[in-house]
Design a protein around this motif. Structure first.
Motif, PDB file in Angstrom:
ATOM      1  N   TRP A  88      19.741   7.961  -5.196  1.00  0.00           N
ATOM      2  CA  TRP A  88      18.422   8.565  -5.078  1.00  0.00           C
ATOM      3  C   TRP A  88      17.401   7.604  -4.489  1.00  0.00           C
ATOM      4  N   SER A  89      16.547   8.151  -3.629  1.00  0.00           N
ATOM      5  CA  SER A  89      15.478   7.335  -3.066  1.00  0.00           C
ATOM      6  C   SER A  89      14.422   7.087  -4.130  1.00  0.00           C
ATOM      7  N   ALA A  90      13.920   5.870  -4.141  1.00  0.00           N
ATOM      8  CA  ALA A  90      12.931   5.466  -5.138  1.00  0.00           C
ATOM      9  C   ALA A  90      11.733   4.844  -4.431  1.00  0.00           C
ATOM     10  N   GLY A  91      10.614   4.843  -5.104  1.00  0.00           N
ATOM     11  CA  GLY A  91       9.412   4.286  -4.514  1.00  0.00           C
ATOM     12  C   GLY A  91       9.256   2.797  -4.759  1.00  0.00           C
ATOM     13  N   PHE A  92       8.337   2.202  -4.018  1.00  0.00           N
ATOM     14  CA  PHE A  92       7.901   0.831  -4.278  1.00  0.00           C
ATOM     15  C   PHE A  92       6.741   0.932  -5.261  1.00  0.00           C
ATOM     16  N   ASP A  93       7.055   0.752  -6.539  1.00  0.00           N
ATOM     17  CA  ASP A  93       6.102   1.090  -7.599  1.00  0.00           C
ATOM     18  C   ASP A  93       5.641  -0.093  -8.435  1.00  0.00           C
ATOM     19  N   THR A  94       6.247  -1.268  -8.264  1.00  0.00           N
ATOM     20  CA  THR A  94       5.933  -2.422  -9.101  1.00  0.00           C
ATOM     21  C   THR A  94       5.772  -3.666  -8.233  1.00  0.00           C
ATOM     22  N   PRO A  95       5.180  -4.718  -8.775  1.00  0.00           N
ATOM     23  CA  PRO A  95       5.132  -5.983  -8.022  1.00  0.00           C
ATOM     24  C   PRO A  95       6.515  -6.472  -7.613  1.00  0.00           C
ATOM     25  N   ALA A  96       7.506  -6.277  -8.479  1.00  0.00           N
ATOM     26  CA  ALA A  96       8.873  -6.694  -8.140  1.00  0.00           C
ATOM     27  C   ALA A  96       9.408  -5.905  -6.952  1.00  0.00           C
ATOM     28  N   ASP A  97       9.078  -4.625  -6.864  1.00  0.00           N
ATOM     29  CA  ASP A  97       9.504  -3.823  -5.713  1.00  0.00           C
ATOM     30  C   ASP A  97       8.869  -4.344  -4.431  1.00  0.00           C
ATOM     31  N   LEU A  98       7.588  -4.671  -4.487  1.00  0.00           N
ATOM     32  CA  LEU A  98       6.896  -5.190  -3.304  1.00  0.00           C
ATOM     33  C   LEU A  98       7.527  -6.485  -2.813  1.00  0.00           C
ATOM     34  N   ALA A  99       8.047  -7.281  -3.730  1.00  0.00           N
ATOM     35  CA  ALA A  99       8.648  -8.563  -3.359  1.00  0.00           C
ATOM     36  C   ALA A  99       9.896  -8.391  -2.503  1.00  0.00           C
ATOM     37  N   THR A 100      10.475  -7.195  -2.499  1.00  0.00           N
ATOM     38  CA  THR A 100      11.675  -6.950  -1.688  1.00  0.00           C
ATOM     39  C   THR A 100      11.346  -6.518  -0.269  1.00  0.00           C
TER      40      THR A 100
ATOM     41  N   LYS B  10       9.159  -9.596   5.154  1.00  0.00           N
ATOM     42  CA  LYS B  10       7.949 -10.383   5.292  1.00  0.00           C
ATOM     43  C   LYS B  10       7.050  -9.813   6.380  1.00  0.00           C
ATOM     44  N   GLY B  11       5.781  -9.609   6.034  1.00  0.00           N
ATOM     45  CA  GLY B  11       4.820  -9.101   6.999  1.00  0.00           C
ATOM     46  C   GLY B  11       4.969  -7.625   7.309  1.00  0.00           C
ATOM     47  N   TRP B  12       5.621  -6.866   6.440  1.00  0.00           N
ATOM     48  CA  TRP B  12       5.867  -5.445   6.708  1.00  0.00           C
ATOM     49  C   TRP B  12       4.548  -4.697   6.916  1.00  0.00           C
ATOM     50  N   THR B  13       4.438  -3.966   8.051  1.00  0.00           N
ATOM     51  CA  THR B  13       3.229  -3.185   8.342  1.00  0.00           C
ATOM     52  C   THR B  13       3.541  -1.719   8.587  1.00  0.00           C
ATOM     53  N   GLY B  14       4.809  -1.319   8.359  1.00  0.00           N
ATOM     54  CA  GLY B  14       5.129   0.098   8.427  1.00  0.00           C
ATOM     55  C   GLY B  14       4.659   0.788   7.155  1.00  0.00           C
ATOM     56  N   ALA B  15       5.188   1.974   6.901  1.00  0.00           N
ATOM     57  CA  ALA B  15       4.803   2.725   5.710  1.00  0.00           C
ATOM     58  C   ALA B  15       5.767   2.430   4.567  1.00  0.00           C
ATOM     59  N   ILE B  16       5.257   2.559   3.343  1.00  0.00           N
ATOM     60  CA  ILE B  16       6.125   2.517   2.169  1.00  0.00           C
ATOM     61  C   ILE B  16       5.844   3.741   1.312  1.00  0.00           C
ATOM     62  N   TRP B  17       6.893   4.161   0.648  1.00  0.00           N
ATOM     63  CA  TRP B  17       6.887   5.365  -0.184  1.00  0.00           C
ATOM     64  C   TRP B  17       6.639   4.913  -1.617  1.00  0.00           C
ATOM     65  N   THR B  18       5.618   5.445  -2.277  1.00  0.00           N
ATOM     66  CA  THR B  18       5.303   4.968  -3.621  1.00  0.00           C
ATOM     67  C   THR B  18       4.904   6.112  -4.547  1.00  0.00           C
ATOM     68  N   ASN B  19       5.290   5.972  -5.811  1.00  0.00           N
ATOM     69  CA  ASN B  19       4.858   6.893  -6.865  1.00  0.00           C
ATOM     70  C   ASN B  19       3.659   6.348  -7.631  1.00  0.00           C
ATOM     71  N   ARG B  20       3.342   5.054  -7.428  1.00  0.00           N
ATOM     72  CA  ARG B  20       2.274   4.421  -8.179  1.00  0.00           C
ATOM     73  C   ARG B  20       1.320   3.683  -7.227  1.00  0.00           C
ATOM     74  N   VAL B  21       0.647   4.471  -6.424  1.00  0.00           N
ATOM     75  CA  VAL B  21      -0.297   3.877  -5.477  1.00  0.00           C
ATOM     76  C   VAL B  21      -1.417   3.143  -6.206  1.00  0.00           C
ATOM     77  N   ASP B  22      -1.707   3.551  -7.440  1.00  0.00           N
ATOM     78  CA  ASP B  22      -2.755   2.869  -8.214  1.00  0.00           C
ATOM     79  C   ASP B  22      -2.362   1.439  -8.556  1.00  0.00           C
ATOM     80  N   VAL B  23      -1.058   1.175  -8.670  1.00  0.00           N
ATOM     81  CA  VAL B  23      -0.560  -0.178  -8.944  1.00  0.00           C
ATOM     82  C   VAL B  23      -0.417  -0.973  -7.651  1.00  0.00           C
ATOM     83  N   ILE B  24       0.105  -0.328  -6.603  1.00  0.00           N
ATOM     84  CA  ILE B  24       0.486  -1.012  -5.375  1.00  0.00           C
ATOM     85  C   ILE B  24      -0.709  -1.339  -4.491  1.00  0.00           C
ATOM     86  N   ALA B  25      -1.630  -0.410  -4.335  1.00  0.00           N
ATOM     87  CA  ALA B  25      -2.750  -0.619  -3.402  1.00  0.00           C
ATOM     88  C   ALA B  25      -3.559  -1.873  -3.735  1.00  0.00           C
ATOM     89  N   PRO B  26      -3.923  -2.123  -4.986  1.00  0.00           N
ATOM     90  CA  PRO B  26      -4.673  -3.338  -5.271  1.00  0.00           C
ATOM     91  C   PRO B  26      -3.922  -4.626  -4.954  1.00  0.00           C
TER      92      PRO B  26
END
Length: 327
Positions: A292-304, A307-323
């Protein structure tokens, strides 16, 4: 003769080295570098709502019965959920679309109603008024059914696609068509045809091949994506992308790319994303848990992320990721 053979070998080797060097220079993401001043584009999956554990999920699993203890009060695919996602920093939001019995475009994900709601059957078996009477928060539980923290909070919240557009003027929306039928695609296209050109420019339509084709045939200016579209694009790019050329099948699309597979694409990640952006195609990165596809929802997910990614990411927790991305 030996001298000529040796000279021929040296020339051939030099040609191969130069060709390899040109291939590297033309597709090196390191040399291209990330696009300055850009952060990842945030696609909020179904707005801002409840998350759940994907481990062990099967096609018939009721995910509402395995949510994490609620950290937000919103229900997926509702107007308050979508408004909260944009307020938290989303660049676009994805909604799920199904036709009701009376031909309305309902925003709801599941194949059946009995998981999340107090209803039974499918969306297609009910009128919009009947669906509005349901409690969208009825089935959610984080403790095996001992409590239902969202029960009673979802009555009347099921929206239609036109209502979502009206509530979110100027916002970018992705419509995911849940049934792969030409009729569903035609119904979505009929609504989209009522929108002005500037609004259509901020719409993406995804789903099954037949449903998406019905939209694309009527509205070629709308960005679309389906399994067939992605497959055609990536196969052609695999054969031609080493030259820097972006095939026509990859233009004006959305490409869902699992993070594990990106490394096989010419110019991955920075040069690939830049090429697709020039072709008006958005690259959306997802990660997988099991099947199953999963979102980038935590700091640990962002770490994967690359480097320098500027495309789009799929997230269920934009309130956590955006800041985190802003910082």
């Amino acid at each position: 003769m030996r001298i000529f053979r040796r000279r021929g070998f040296v020339i051939t080797l030099a040609v191969l080295v130069l060709a390899g060097l040109a291939l590297y220079l033309g597709n090196s993401s390191t040399l291209a570098g990330p696009e300055a001043g850009r952060r990842p584009f945030l696609l909020a999956h179904r707005g801002l709502a409840q998350t759940f554990d994907l481990q062990g999920v099967a096609a018939d699993t009721c995910t509402a019965t395995r949510i994490h203890p609620p950290q937000v009060s919103f229900l997926e695919n509702t107007v308050p959920s979508l408004q909260a996602a944009f307020a938290a920093g989303a660049d676009a939001a994805e909604i799920d679309v199904q036709l009701t019995r009376d031909g309305r475009l309902a925003v709801f994900h599941d194949a059946t109603l009995d998981c999340r709601t107090d209803g039974v059957g499918t969306v297609a078996e009910h009128t919009l008024d009947e669906l509005r009477a349901l409690d969208l928060g009825y089935g959610y539980t984080a403790d095996g059914g001992a409590s239902h923290p969202l029960r009673g909070k979802g009555v009347g919240l099921l929206p239609t696609v036109p209502e979502v557009f009206a509530a979110l003027p100027g916002r970018e929306l992705k419509l995911d068509l849940k049934h792969d039928t030409p009729a569903e695609g035609a119904a979505v296209a009929a609504f989209l045809q009522t929108l002005p050109p500037d609004r259509l420019a901020a719409v993406t339509v995804t789903g099954g091949d037949q449903a998406v084709a019905a939209v694309a045939d009527r509205l070629p200016q709308v960005r679309t994506s389906s399994k067939a579209i992605i497959k055609r694009c990536l196969l052609r790019y695999f054969g031609e992308g080493w030259t820097g050329h972006v095939p026509s099948d990859c233009r004006h699309r959305e490409l869902i790319v699992p993070i594990e597979y990106g490394k096989w694409l010419w110019g991955w990640p920075n040069r690939f994303v830049a090429r697709m952006r020039e072709a008006d195609t958005r690259v959306v990165l997802v990660r997988y848990v099991g099947d199953w596809s999963a979102g980038f929802d935590t700091p640990a997910d962002l770490a994967t992320l690359p480097k320098g990614w500027t495309g789009a990411i799929w997230t269920n927790r934009v309130d956590v990721i955006a800041p985190l991305l802003t910082r």
